[in-house]
Design a protein around this motif. Structure first.
Motif, PDB file in Angstrom:
ATOM      1  N   MET A  26      -0.320  41.594  10.128  1.00  0.00           N
ATOM      2  CA  MET A  26      -0.849  42.260   8.745  1.00  0.00           C
ATOM      3  C   MET A  26      -1.046  43.601   9.038  1.00  0.00           C
ATOM      4  N   SER A  27      -0.954  44.437   8.201  1.00  0.00           N
ATOM      5  CA  SER A  27      -0.937  45.985   8.285  1.00  0.00           C
ATOM      6  C   SER A  27      -2.598  46.425   7.911  1.00  0.00           C
ATOM      7  N   GLU A  28      -3.177  47.328   8.452  1.00  0.00           N
ATOM      8  CA  GLU A  28      -4.346  47.908   8.269  1.00  0.00           C
ATOM      9  C   GLU A  28      -4.734  48.022   6.708  1.00  0.00           C
ATOM     10  N   GLY A  29      -5.655  47.543   6.451  1.00  0.00           N
ATOM     11  CA  GLY A  29      -6.103  47.784   4.855  1.00  0.00           C
ATOM     12  C   GLY A  29      -5.884  46.526   4.246  1.00  0.00           C
ATOM     13  N   THR A  30      -5.196  45.626   4.811  1.00  0.00           N
ATOM     14  CA  THR A  30      -4.917  44.242   4.012  1.00  0.00           C
ATOM     15  C   THR A  30      -6.034  43.295   4.384  1.00  0.00           C
ATOM     16  N   ALA A  31      -6.412  42.705   3.294  1.00  0.00           N
ATOM     17  CA  ALA A  31      -7.552  41.938   3.369  1.00  0.00           C
ATOM     18  C   ALA A  31      -7.049  40.622   4.129  1.00  0.00           C
ATOM     19  N   LYS A  32      -8.045  40.153   5.293  1.00  0.00           N
ATOM     20  CA  LYS A  32      -7.640  38.950   5.875  1.00  0.00           C
ATOM     21  C   LYS A  32      -8.266  37.896   5.491  1.00  0.00           C
ATOM     22  N   PRO A  47     -10.618  34.167   5.850  1.00  0.00           N
ATOM     23  CA  PRO A  47     -11.812  33.807   6.753  1.00  0.00           C
ATOM     24  C   PRO A  47     -11.414  33.262   8.078  1.00  0.00           C
ATOM     25  N   GLU A  48     -10.323  32.389   7.950  1.00  0.00           N
ATOM     26  CA  GLU A  48      -9.485  31.949   9.420  1.00  0.00           C
ATOM     27  C   GLU A  48      -8.947  33.194  10.016  1.00  0.00           C
ATOM     28  N   GLU A  49      -8.326  34.066   9.779  1.00  0.00           N
ATOM     29  CA  GLU A  49      -7.702  35.144  10.454  1.00  0.00           C
ATOM     30  C   GLU A  49      -9.013  36.031  10.835  1.00  0.00           C
ATOM     31  N   LEU A  50     -10.057  36.323  10.026  1.00  0.00           N
ATOM     32  CA  LEU A  50     -11.245  37.131  10.751  1.00  0.00           C
ATOM     33  C   LEU A  50     -12.066  36.272  11.737  1.00  0.00           C
ATOM     34  N   ALA A  51     -12.000  34.859  11.673  1.00  0.00           N
ATOM     35  CA  ALA A  51     -12.699  34.150  12.701  1.00  0.00           C
ATOM     36  C   ALA A  51     -12.008  33.894  14.030  1.00  0.00           C
ATOM     37  N   ALA A  52     -10.630  33.920  13.808  1.00  0.00           N
ATOM     38  CA  ALA A  52      -9.684  34.177  15.131  1.00  0.00           C
ATOM     39  C   ALA A  52      -9.757  35.290  15.712  1.00  0.00           C
TER      40      ALA A  52
END
Length: 86
Positions: free
Chosen positions: A1-7, A9-14
């Motif tokens: 994913m590029s900068e500024g793209t919302a992630k 919750p699973e991606e943020l946790a990882a």
């Protein structure tokens, strides 16, 4: 994913777990002891003594190491004035 793209919750946790593991690895390496590197300018840098490396050229290290007994004597003579950093 590029900068500024919302992630998600699973991606943020990882990503958080990855950063925690990386941080733990860096802390472990920092506490592992003393390490040495040759600097870009050809000096010897000693890591692990403090926040920043101690970097001296070969002849400076040779002079310092040759003064080892003098340094130990000086420290013994001034032990009451010296502090220990933990």
């Amino acid at each position: 994913m590029s900068e500024g793209t919302a992630k998600s919750p699973e991606e943020l946790a990882a990503e958080l777990e990855k950063l925690k593991a990386e941080n733990a690895s860096l802390k472990k390496a920092r506490n592992a002891g003393v390490s040495f590197k040759v600097s870009e300018k050809g000096a010897v840098s000693v890591y692990g003594l403090g926040r920043f490396p101690v970097t001296l050229y070969k002849e400076q290290w040779e002079r310092l190491l040759a003064s080892g007994d003098q340094i130990k004597s000086f420290m013994a003579d001034n032990a009451d004035k010296l502090k220990i950093k933990e």
